[in-house]
Design an enzyme around this catalytic site. Structure first.
Site, PDB file in Angstrom:
ATOM      1  N   GLY A   1       0.826  -1.212   0.000  1.00 32.90           N
ATOM      2  CA  GLY A   1       0.000   0.000   0.000  1.00 32.90           C
ATOM      3  C   GLY A   1       0.852   1.251   0.000  1.00 32.90           C
TER       4      GLY A   1
ATOM      5  N   GLY B   1      -0.379   4.876  -1.031  1.00 35.78           N
ATOM      6  CA  GLY B   1      -1.503   5.461  -0.294  1.00 35.78           C
ATOM      7  C   GLY B   1      -1.042   6.692   0.478  1.00 35.78           C
TER       8      GLY B   1
ATOM      9  CE1 TYR C   1     -10.028   2.163   9.635  1.00 37.33           C
ATOM     10  CE2 TYR C   1      -9.011   0.861   7.911  1.00 37.33           C
ATOM     11  CZ  TYR C   1      -8.919   1.829   8.892  1.00 37.33           C
ATOM     12  OH  TYR C   1      -7.721   2.450   9.148  1.00 37.33           O
TER      13      TYR C   1
HETATM   14  C1  VAH Z   1     -10.351   6.536   8.216  1.00 36.06           C
HETATM   15  N1  VAH Z   1      -8.278   7.805   8.049  1.00 36.06           N
HETATM   16  O1  VAH Z   1     -10.909   7.618   8.361  1.00 36.06           O
HETATM   17  C2  VAH Z   1      -8.833   6.506   8.409  1.00 36.06           C
HETATM   18  C3  VAH Z   1      -8.461   6.243   9.844  1.00 36.06           C
HETATM   19  C4  VAH Z   1      -8.932   6.785  12.235  1.00 36.06           C
HETATM   20  C5  VAH Z   1      -9.318   7.026  10.824  1.00 36.06           C
HETATM   21  O2  VAH Z   1      -8.469   4.889  10.160  1.00 36.06           O
HETATM   22  O3  VAH Z   1     -10.932   5.511   7.941  1.00 36.06           O
END
Ligand code: VAH
Length: 314
Positions: free
Chosen positions: A10, A13, A143
């Protein structure tokens, strides 16, 4: 710093691009292998070697690790929170499939693995203020689920197989060189570009929504400080809470107005990303990272704002 040969997944990114350049200063360009599924913006890597890599292809990871004599894998490949809610199964496949492949190759080739978790690993039932290092983790985004699973999997590979796994729970990361993609905290990056372009910005996160944040230089420093830390001192290993500041959109408005007095912040809340933000902590307790490997950020909201507005080219 001792010699390391590092593969980054990655690497094109938001964090990966700048991390490759930061590693170059410390370990030398010839010891860095930047990989990503896409070669968009590959020129940003300057003279650092790039190889295309889909992290769900474990065989290819193994080939690259052996061909380039890699001893450290920094696994950043992930689909972030907001995008992850649009393609949850794909997010599991990439975030977890990639991590399992990285851990298995690292085990065979005796590599150190650094892979970040996130404040997204917490949920509604987590204590929101001064969130402890060890606490309830019931995230409600895919996530976040992959981040909790990832923390536990990395702990397992360390405890069961002795693999040297390390990681931090990143807050929102703010930078100007490579824009973030698909995150909930991205508003805190866009606001600076819009303040310079149009002297106004419509935030998709509501007034009063506090989240932990960090400026990119501190995020980069944390990776090197942790991978170079004395392993005998690491108790939490794979999921250190780290933060530099906690703020809501109106706090950024105040900081920006010190440089652009006519800047106006408005709100056009995105219910999906607001719901994600509301499920995350207001502020983290990062005392474990400070005690176990000397974590200490350099940038607060004013220092970050000054540096962002000075460096953004529009
Ligand atoms: C998101 N920038 O917004 C990432 C991160 C804590 C936020 O994991 O998903």
């Amino acid at each position: 710093m001792g010699k390391r040969r590092i593969l980054i997944t990655g690497s094109l990114g938001q964090i990966g691009t700048e991390l490759a350049l930061y590693f170059k200063k410390i370990y030398g360009a010839s010891n860095i292998l930047a990989t990503d599924i896409s070669d968009k913006n590959v020129d940003a890597l300057e003279d650092i070697k790039y190889e295309p890599l889909d992290v769900t292809d474990g065989k290819r990871i193994h080939e690259l690790v052996t061909n380039y004599k890699i001893d450290t894998i920094v696994n950043l490949a992930a689909i972030l929170s907001a995008t992850g809610e649009k393609i949850p199964q794909k997010t599991w496949e990439i975030n977890m499939g990639g991590l399992v492949n990285v851990l298995d190759v690292a085990l065979q080739e005796k590599c150190t693995v650094f892979t970040p978790s996130s404040i997204a690993a917490f949920g509604e039932s987590t204590p929101k203020d001064n969130t402890p290092q060890v606490t309830i983790q019931r995230p409600n985004t895919m996530y976040g689920v992959t981040k909790v699973a990832g923390e536990n999997l990395c702990d397992y590979y360390n405890l069961r197989f002795g693999l040297d796994t390390r990681g931090v729970r990143y807050p929102g990361i703010i930078s100007y060189k490579t824009l973030p993609g698909g995150g909930t905290t991205d508003y805190a990056v866009h606001i600076y570009f819009e303040a310079l372009r149009n002297k106004k910005y419509k935030s998709f996160i509501a007034e009063g929504t506090k989240m932990d944040m960090m400026y990119m230089p501190d995020a980069l420093k944390a990776v090197v400080d942790l991978i170079e830390a004395d392993p005998s001192k690491l108790k939490n290993r794979n999921a250190f809470n780290i933060t530099a500041m906690s703020f809501a959109p109106e706090d950024l408005e105040v900081a920006i107005k010190k440089h652009i007095p006519e800047f106006v912040l408005e709100y056009e809340v995105d219910p999906e990303r607001q719901a994600i933000a509301d499920s995350w902590p207001n502020s983290l307790d990062d005392s474990a990272a400070r005690e176990e490997w000397g974590w200490s950020p350099d940038y607060d909201i004013d220092a970050m704002t000054e540096d962002m507005l000075k460096n953004i080219k529009i």
